[in-house]
Design a protein around this motif. Sequence first.
Motif, mmCIF file in Angstrom:
data_model
loop_
_atom_site.group_PDB
_atom_site.id
_atom_site.type_symbol
_atom_site.label_atom_id
_atom_site.label_comp_id
_atom_site.label_asym_id
_atom_site.label_seq_id
_atom_site.Cartn_x
_atom_site.Cartn_y
_atom_site.Cartn_z
ATOM 1 N N ASN A 1 0.839 -1.206 0.000
ATOM 2 C CA ASN A 1 0.000 0.000 0.000
ATOM 3 C C ASN A 1 0.868 1.248 0.000
ATOM 4 O OD1 ASN A 1 -2.333 1.607 0.094
ATOM 5 N ND2 ASN A 1 -2.270 1.726 2.319
ATOM 6 N N GLY A 2 1.871 1.251 -0.849
ATOM 7 C CA GLY A 2 2.803 2.373 -0.866
ATOM 8 C C GLY A 2 3.424 2.574 -2.238
ATOM 9 N N PHE A 3 4.531 3.291 -2.259
ATOM 10 C CA PHE A 3 5.201 3.585 -3.516
ATOM 11 C C PHE A 3 6.709 3.630 -3.279
ATOM 12 C CE2 PHE A 3 4.394 7.587 -1.430
ATOM 13 C CZ PHE A 3 5.518 8.358 -1.669
ATOM 14 N N VAL A 4 7.437 3.585 -4.368
ATOM 15 C CA VAL A 4 8.899 3.635 -4.313
ATOM 16 C C VAL A 4 9.333 5.081 -4.518
ATOM 17 C CG1 VAL A 4 11.051 2.829 -5.347
ATOM 18 C CG2 VAL A 4 9.060 1.291 -5.228
ATOM 19 N N PRO A 5 9.946 5.712 -3.519
ATOM 20 C CA PRO A 5 10.348 7.115 -3.681
ATOM 21 C C PRO A 5 11.627 7.253 -4.487
ATOM 22 C CG PRO A 5 11.011 6.324 -1.528
ATOM 23 C CD PRO A 5 10.248 5.193 -2.174
ATOM 24 N N VAL A 6 11.837 8.433 -4.995
ATOM 25 C CA VAL A 6 13.085 8.765 -5.687
ATOM 26 C C VAL A 6 14.094 9.206 -4.624
ATOM 27 C CG1 VAL A 6 14.182 10.279 -7.371
ATOM 28 C CG2 VAL A 6 11.844 9.456 -7.753
ATOM 29 N N ILE A 7 15.245 8.557 -4.589
ATOM 30 C CA ILE A 7 16.269 8.848 -3.588
ATOM 31 C C ILE A 7 17.205 9.924 -4.130
ATOM 32 C CG2 ILE A 7 18.150 7.904 -2.197
ATOM 33 C CD1 ILE A 7 16.795 5.179 -2.420
ATOM 34 N N LYS A 8 17.278 11.051 -3.450
ATOM 35 C CA LYS A 8 18.141 12.153 -3.875
ATOM 36 C C LYS A 8 19.571 11.937 -3.359
ATOM 37 C CE LYS A 8 16.247 15.448 -5.387
ATOM 38 N NZ LYS A 8 15.849 15.828 -6.759
ATOM 39 N N ASP A 9 20.538 12.338 -4.159
ATOM 40 C CA ASP A 9 21.941 12.217 -3.737
ATOM 41 C C ASP A 9 22.227 13.185 -2.603
ATOM 42 O OD1 ASP A 9 22.503 10.268 -5.605
ATOM 43 O OD2 ASP A 9 23.117 11.710 -7.150
ATOM 44 N N SER A 10 22.743 12.661 -1.495
ATOM 45 C CA SER A 10 23.108 13.500 -0.353
ATOM 46 C C SER A 10 23.986 12.689 0.580
ATOM 47 C CB SER A 10 21.857 13.982 0.402
ATOM 48 O OG SER A 10 21.276 12.908 1.113
ATOM 49 N N GLU A 11 24.526 13.363 1.573
ATOM 50 C CA GLU A 11 25.348 12.663 2.559
ATOM 51 C C GLU A 11 24.515 11.679 3.376
ATOM 52 O OE1 GLU A 11 26.460 15.053 6.069
ATOM 53 O OE2 GLU A 11 25.406 16.715 5.086
ATOM 54 N N TYR A 12 23.215 11.877 3.413
ATOM 55 C CA TYR A 12 22.344 11.020 4.208
ATOM 56 C C TYR A 12 21.900 9.772 3.448
ATOM 57 C CZ TYR A 12 22.091 15.436 6.725
ATOM 58 O OH TYR A 12 22.410 16.600 7.384
ATOM 59 N N THR A 13 22.100 9.753 2.150
ATOM 60 C CA THR A 13 21.647 8.612 1.352
ATOM 61 C C THR A 13 22.792 7.840 0.704
ATOM 62 O OG1 THR A 13 21.364 10.071 -0.576
ATOM 63 C CG2 THR A 13 19.441 9.732 0.837
ATOM 64 N N LYS A 14 24.017 8.197 1.001
ATOM 65 C CA LYS A 14 25.155 7.585 0.321
ATOM 66 C C LYS A 14 25.330 6.108 0.675
ATOM 67 C CE LYS A 14 28.395 9.274 3.867
ATOM 68 N NZ LYS A 14 29.539 10.171 4.120
ATOM 69 N N ASN A 15 24.781 5.669 1.811
ATOM 70 C CA ASN A 15 24.934 4.267 2.212
ATOM 71 C C ASN A 15 23.731 3.407 1.833
ATOM 72 O OD1 ASN A 15 27.473 4.627 3.411
ATOM 73 N ND2 ASN A 15 26.562 5.315 5.333
ATOM 74 N N ILE A 16 22.802 3.959 1.075
ATOM 75 C CA ILE A 16 21.637 3.191 0.672
ATOM 76 C C ILE A 16 21.967 2.390 -0.585
ATOM 77 C CG2 ILE A 16 19.224 3.295 -0.068
ATOM 78 C CD1 ILE A 16 18.915 5.845 1.498
ATOM 79 N N SER A 17 21.773 1.095 -0.519
ATOM 80 C CA SER A 17 22.078 0.220 -1.651
ATOM 81 C C SER A 17 21.012 0.338 -2.725
ATOM 82 C CB SER A 17 22.182 -1.233 -1.170
ATOM 83 O OG SER A 17 22.275 -2.109 -2.270
ATOM 84 N N ASN A 18 21.461 0.347 -3.983
ATOM 85 C CA ASN A 18 20.524 0.374 -5.104
ATOM 86 C C ASN A 18 19.947 -1.004 -5.409
ATOM 87 O OD1 ASN A 18 20.884 3.153 -5.579
ATOM 88 N ND2 ASN A 18 22.715 2.776 -6.807
ATOM 89 N N SER A 19 20.402 -2.021 -4.653
ATOM 90 C CA SER A 19 19.963 -3.387 -4.915
ATOM 91 C C SER A 19 18.559 -3.655 -4.390
ATOM 92 C CB SER A 19 20.941 -4.384 -4.265
ATOM 93 O OG SER A 19 22.250 -4.188 -4.747
ATOM 94 N N TYR A 20 18.075 -2.787 -3.518
ATOM 95 C CA TYR A 20 16.778 -3.021 -2.901
ATOM 96 C C TYR A 20 15.877 -1.798 -3.088
ATOM 97 C CZ TYR A 20 19.791 -6.354 -0.466
ATOM 98 O OH TYR A 20 20.699 -7.320 -0.168
ATOM 99 N N PRO A 21 14.602 -2.019 -3.334
ATOM 100 C CA PRO A 21 13.685 -0.873 -3.418
ATOM 101 C C PRO A 21 13.330 -0.360 -2.033
ATOM 102 C CG PRO A 21 12.463 -2.910 -3.697
ATOM 103 C CD PRO A 21 13.921 -3.298 -3.609
ATOM 104 N N MET A 22 13.149 0.928 -1.905
ATOM 105 C CA MET A 22 12.628 1.499 -0.671
ATOM 106 C C MET A 22 11.124 1.656 -0.847
ATOM 107 S SD MET A 22 13.566 5.077 1.228
ATOM 108 C CE MET A 22 15.251 4.524 1.496
ATOM 109 N N ILE A 23 10.350 1.126 0.083
ATOM 110 C CA ILE A 23 8.897 1.185 -0.013
ATOM 111 C C ILE A 23 8.390 2.213 0.989
ATOM 112 C CG2 ILE A 23 6.764 -0.143 -0.055
ATOM 113 C CD1 ILE A 23 8.881 -1.092 -2.027
ATOM 114 N N TYR A 24 7.663 3.181 0.485
ATOM 115 C CA TYR A 24 7.199 4.299 1.304
ATOM 116 C C TYR A 24 5.690 4.239 1.433
ATOM 117 C CZ TYR A 24 8.431 8.877 3.253
ATOM 118 O OH TYR A 24 8.690 9.923 4.096
#
Length: 266
Positions: A95-118
Amino acid sequence: LYENKYFEVSDIDLKKSETADYDMLVIAAPTQDFTQQELMYIDSLVKKGTAVSVLLNSEAQYLSNLCEYISEWGIEVKNEIIKENNSAYIYADYNGFVPVIKDSEYTKNISNSYPMIYEPAYRLDVQYSGMKGIDVVEILTSTESATTVSGEIENPDKSAYVVAAVSKRVNDDNSNSHMFVAGSTLNLKFAYDVISGLPANKQLANSIISSFSGSEDFVEISSKTSELKAFGLTLTQSVFIAVIVVIIAIGLIVYGFIIWRKRRYL
């Protein structure tokens, strides 16, 4: 989540105005609004260096007092729920969506191998950044196909709406305070109920905690599962493999025949 990173965690009664110092204050899925006295106490903690993490509850009523306080950090929470219309980014199972991840110091450790579900989220507008000692960094947005809904009325204007952001504020003593605002709870309850659930959501949460606590080098290593998954082949791949197998088989037969012919006359 915090206990896994060796924080001591306790509830705070904002009506008592305790004198203790805290590294971070978490406002998770609030259902009731805050009084002005409670918000003044929160701000007093902030001025002593306490970071704030706000995970809004899109299923609850709009909390006008809390949202007004958040606006003092340069982020306006609109009384509108984001509706993603790009089918490639809609995740109906959650019951959600996949957000667009913006480049920043807070997102640099997020792997592109998995979707983020919001989850369905409140719309966030960046009112100002680089002014009044405040800098705002957009963390997550919708796609440009998203619209918003207020009550039962849909706003037809499509835009890449902000769903999570970090604001850094300079205090009177020139120290810095940070606030993370998410338009929903980031599905973190699900992410930690299931050991392999939503690794990217965990990575974002841990990156925020690590950055706010001064541990920027922390990297979240996602857990692996032993679940067997079928390996599918396209029609082209299947035909290619079949041709290779046939060629190898014919080659072996021809080679064997040649050897047999030579050995006949030895």
